[in-house]
Design a protein around this motif. Structure first.
Motif, short mmCIF file in Angstrom:
data_model
loop_
_atom_site.label_atom_id
_atom_site.label_comp_id
_atom_site.label_asym_id
_atom_site.label_seq_id
_atom_site.Cartn_x
_atom_site.Cartn_y
_atom_site.Cartn_z
N ILE A 169 0.81 -1.22 0.00
CA ILE A 169 0.00 0.00 0.00
C ILE A 169 0.84 1.27 0.00
N GLY A 170 2.08 1.21 0.53
CA GLY A 170 2.91 2.42 0.57
C GLY A 170 3.16 3.02 -0.80
N PRO A 171 3.84 2.28 -1.69
CA PRO A 171 4.07 2.85 -3.03
C PRO A 171 2.79 3.00 -3.84
N LEU A 172 1.80 2.12 -3.64
CA LEU A 172 0.58 2.22 -4.44
C LEU A 172 -0.22 3.48 -4.10
N ILE A 173 -0.35 3.79 -2.82
CA ILE A 173 -1.08 5.00 -2.45
C ILE A 173 -0.42 6.24 -3.06
N TYR A 193 5.16 9.13 1.73
CA TYR A 193 6.06 8.10 2.27
C TYR A 193 6.51 8.49 3.67
N ALA A 194 6.76 9.79 3.88
CA ALA A 194 7.09 10.26 5.22
C ALA A 194 5.92 10.06 6.17
N ALA A 195 4.70 10.35 5.69
CA ALA A 195 3.51 10.15 6.52
C ALA A 195 3.33 8.68 6.89
N SER A 196 3.59 7.81 5.92
CA SER A 196 3.48 6.37 6.17
C SER A 196 4.43 5.93 7.27
N ASN A 197 5.64 6.45 7.25
CA ASN A 197 6.63 6.06 8.26
C ASN A 197 6.32 6.68 9.61
N VAL A 198 5.65 7.84 9.63
CA VAL A 198 5.19 8.39 10.91
C VAL A 198 4.20 7.41 11.56
N GLY A 199 3.26 6.91 10.75
CA GLY A 199 2.32 5.93 11.27
C GLY A 199 3.02 4.68 11.76
N SER A 200 4.01 4.21 11.00
CA SER A 200 4.76 3.01 11.40
C SER A 200 5.47 3.21 12.73
N LEU A 248 14.37 4.64 15.34
CA LEU A 248 15.33 5.61 14.79
C LEU A 248 15.45 5.44 13.27
N TYR A 249 15.47 4.21 12.83
CA TYR A 249 15.55 3.90 11.40
C TYR A 249 14.36 4.51 10.65
N LEU A 250 13.16 4.33 11.20
CA LEU A 250 11.97 4.90 10.57
C LEU A 250 11.99 6.43 10.63
N ALA A 251 12.50 6.97 11.74
CA ALA A 251 12.57 8.43 11.87
C ALA A 251 13.42 9.05 10.77
N THR A 252 14.48 8.36 10.37
CA THR A 252 15.33 8.91 9.31
C THR A 252 14.59 8.94 7.97
N ALA A 300 13.95 12.45 6.05
CA ALA A 300 14.52 12.55 4.71
C ALA A 300 13.46 12.82 3.65
N PHE A 301 12.36 12.08 3.70
CA PHE A 301 11.34 12.22 2.66
C PHE A 301 10.28 13.26 3.01
N GLY A 302 10.29 13.75 4.25
CA GLY A 302 9.38 14.83 4.61
C GLY A 302 9.96 16.21 4.39
N SER A 303 11.27 16.30 4.13
CA SER A 303 11.92 17.59 3.92
C SER A 303 11.83 18.02 2.46
#
Length: 697
Positions: A96-100, A119-126, A237-241, A245-248
């Protein structure tokens, strides 16, 4: 669910991470191919069928064949179990990540031309879900309830996906009709071209943080506990990066992160080796995960392609992450006999500045020969420092000032010469690898741990597991057959064996180590050692003589102690000893309410359970006391001090019996035994949170 079956090894987590990375790769592959072949009009509709299918397999539960029978490698069997239990729902979730993001680019909504912010929003949820598990979900519900909640959550997910599909269908139905082939051809005509060199760069930038995250996870969970609370920190921490990265929109911080990561490649491996696995070492490892993730994922985000190439981009990124997991989980334990993958991957961070600069920056030094001297210093500075550390045997207090004296000017000069810096870092890491492979010691590495047998210079052969010395033996003299370390005759275990073991015809010991407890055995007595790792038995038999010197009839049973004890007739043992720790990590499934009930069935009337709870990070005595009370049992706690010659180590033990009368022999033996502390949590197979047992002092 899996930890009770696989011995509580930290490698259970790393193997599971590998599975999820491979499933993610499969999901991204489907997302990439399906959107190319079906296009905006049909792909969302087909996807609904895929999303609904896993509902048939929920709620999740382990199949009866989950326990590996000894005919297959443990990691491969675990991967098979994960595939059967969560393979279908997780692979569907991963699509769903790349498809959305791709659907959003089709929908013509705000920022559709650059949907990577999703993608940044998805990782925030994760990350929020990840942190919620140990702090909210695990304390609030047992495993059965969690499985029901998860199934309910998946149904909500299906509804949300259908809602997204309806939006996409509505917005794309107003566009002119075209076949998937025509749509793809038109998109390819305007899409940017991607070279294989660029794809390989994406692959490497995804590989490095994935491997470092797993390396840090192993480091932490080996020395504390293989439970979710310890696993979520590196992964968060891995997800935070990814989020940063993708939210900037702009990456002004990227050059600084790349520089810090490259400098860390030179400093962190040796620093971790010298200062050891204390709190500062763990903090440095976590900081490295954050810095390396920001540097690598920042470079990925800055180099992200046009949305028409979005699914291909994420497919390659997921492939790099899966390679990182496979390297740490499958390749490294076979190739290396210690955790060499961590410093090796850290070294690769020195290559990152080269991706920012096409060539070394020209020197501004005007004095003749000074430029050459600077390059020589950049190349050889770390080697000279490290060679001096080895020759002079500097400890942490001496190494750190010397490292600062050499390291600060080296960093200032090296950051402008990335190629020379990369070579210098590679040479220093090679020196570390050579230094970590002495010829006078034995190293073994398996799914269950990293073992080290070596001489300490005072006539003692030491057995290390992770960062903890589990035991030793004097190689000559009268002390050769003397119980030492945590098991001295004048300590708590000596009291326990004198009160119960001496009078028991059969004793069970879960956890072999050096086999030192066999030194207590006497003629006519049977001592059954339960050991999950065959390599530990090989070490105890070949490098230590406690087993062969014992007067008792010693048996070694390979397998998880709890599962193997299930097969023994009830009432078989007068004493059962639990000492099955991995480094300082504890296997929770051996300490639960259900485990105590099993042990009591196997214990003869008047017998005792003895738990070695010596630990640097966890205070297990209150938990065991509370769990024993919940099971209708009684307990006592005993503590022994370290002697000046360090023949005996500081140790802490908990004794559990059916009734107070059964503990009278122990109470009469020594003043070391007293009532257990109150207020601990109760651990069960479905609930064993670390809150309440962490020793923050």
């Amino acid at each position: 669910m899996l930890l009770p079956i696989y011995g509580g090894s930290p490698m259970v987590w790393n193997t599971s991470m590998l599975f999820f990375q491979v499933a993610l790769l499969l999901g991204y592959t489907y997302a990439h191919l399906s959107q190319r072949l079906l296009g905006a009009r049909w792909q969302p509709l087909v996807h609904i069928l895929l999303v609904v299918a896993p509902l048939l397999a929920l709620p999740m539960s382990l199949p009866g064949w989950s326990v590996e029978g000894g005919s297959a490698p443990v990691a491969l069997w675990l991967l098979l179990v994960l595939t059967a239990v969560v393979g279908a729902p997780f692979t569907v979730l991963s699509t769903i990540g790349p498809l959305i993001q791709r659907w959003y680019s089709w929908a013509g909504l705000p920022r559709s031309k650059d949907p990577y912010f999703l993608y940044a929003a998805s990782n925030v949820g994760s990350m929020l879900a990840l942190l919620a598990y140990p702090f909210v979900i695990e304390p609030a519900a047992d495993l059965e309830a969690q499985a029901r909640w998860w199934a309910l959550g998946y149904r909500v997910f299906v509804v949300l996906v259908v809602a997204c599909v309806l939006v996409i269908r509505f917005r794309t139905s107003r566009a002119p009709a075209e076949t998937p082939a025509e749509s793809e051809t038109a998109a390819e005509a305007v899409a940017e071209k991607i070279t294989w060199r660029r794809r390989m760069r994406w692959l490497g930038l995804a590989f490095i943080p994935s491997s470092l995250m797993l390396g840090a996870t192993t480091h932490i969970s080996t020395d504390i506990a293989p439970v979710p609370l310890m696993w979520v920190v590196p992964l968060a921490l891995y997800l935070a990066t990814f989020i940063i990265a993708f939210g900037s929109k702009k990456h002004r911080w990227l050059r600084y992160m790349v520089t810090i990561a490259a400098i860390s490649a030179a400093l962190i491996p040796w620093t971790l080796y010298i200062i050891g696995p204390d709190f500062i070492g763990i903090l440095l490892a976590l900081t490295l995960v954050l810095v390396a993730g920001l540097a690598c994922h920042g470079l990925l985000a800055k180099d992200r392609p046009d949305p028409r190439r979005l699914t291909e981009f994420f497919l390659i990124v997921s492939l790099g992450g899966a390679f990182g997991g496979a390297f740490n989980t499958l390749v490294a334990p076979v190739v290396f006999n210690w955790t060499a993958e961590f410093p090796l991957v850290v070294t690769s961070l020195a290559l990152l500045p080269i991706l920012l600069r096409k060539s070394d920056a020209p020197t501004r030094w005007a004095l003749p020969g000074l430029a050459v001297s600077v390059k020589v210093f950049v190349l050889a500075g770390p080697l000279v420092l490290l060679a001096a550390t080895i020759v002079l045997r500097l400890d942490a207090s001496s190494f750190i000032p010397a490292a600062l004296l050499v390291g600060i000017p080296w960093c200032v000069l090296a950051i402008r010469r990335p190629r020379m810096m990369a070579i210098g870092v590679a040479l220093s890491t090679a020196l570390l690898l050579w230094f970590r492979m002495p010829t006078d010691s034995i190293r073994e590495r398996t799914f269950f741990g990293n073992y080290h047998v070596y001489m300490d210079g005072s006539g003692r052969r030491m057995f290390g597991h992770g960062s903890t010395v589990h035991g030793f033996q004097f190689t000559g003299g009268p002390l050769r057959t003397t119980p030492v370390a945590y098991f001295g005759r004048s300590g708590p275990f000596g009291d326990l064996f004198a009160a119960y073991g001496e009078h028991s015809s059969r004793v069970a010991i879960v956890g072999l180590g050096t086999g030192v407890m066999a030194a207590y055995g006497h003629k006519g007595q049977t001592m059954d050692f339960y050991e999950i790792d065959p390599v530990v038995l090989k070490i105890a038999s070949n490098w230590f003589s406690y087993l062969s010197d014992s007067q008792a009839d010693v048996n070694a049973i390979i397998g998880d102690g709890r599962l193997e004890l299930e097969k023994v007739p009830d009432g078989s043992y007068g004493m059962i000893v639990l000492d099955a720790f991995t480094s300082d990590s504890v296997p929770p499934h051996l300490l639960t309410y259900e485990a105590l009930q099993l042990y009591m069935r196997k214990l003869a009337p008047g017998g005792v359970l003895a738990f070695n709870v010596t630990n640097r990070s966890l205070d297990l005595a209150p938990m065991l006391a509370a769990t024993a009370r919940a099971a209708g049992l009684v307990s006592m706690t005993g503590t022994g001090a370290e002697d000046p010659q360090k023949i005996y180590y500081h140790s802490r033990w908990v004794a559990i019996a059916r009734k107070d009368a059964d503990l009278r022999p122990l109470r009469a033996k020594s003043w070391r035994w007293h009532a257990p502390p109150a207020g601990g949590p109760v651990w069960t197979d479905a609930h064993s949170s670390l809150f309440g047992v962490l020793d923050l002092g």
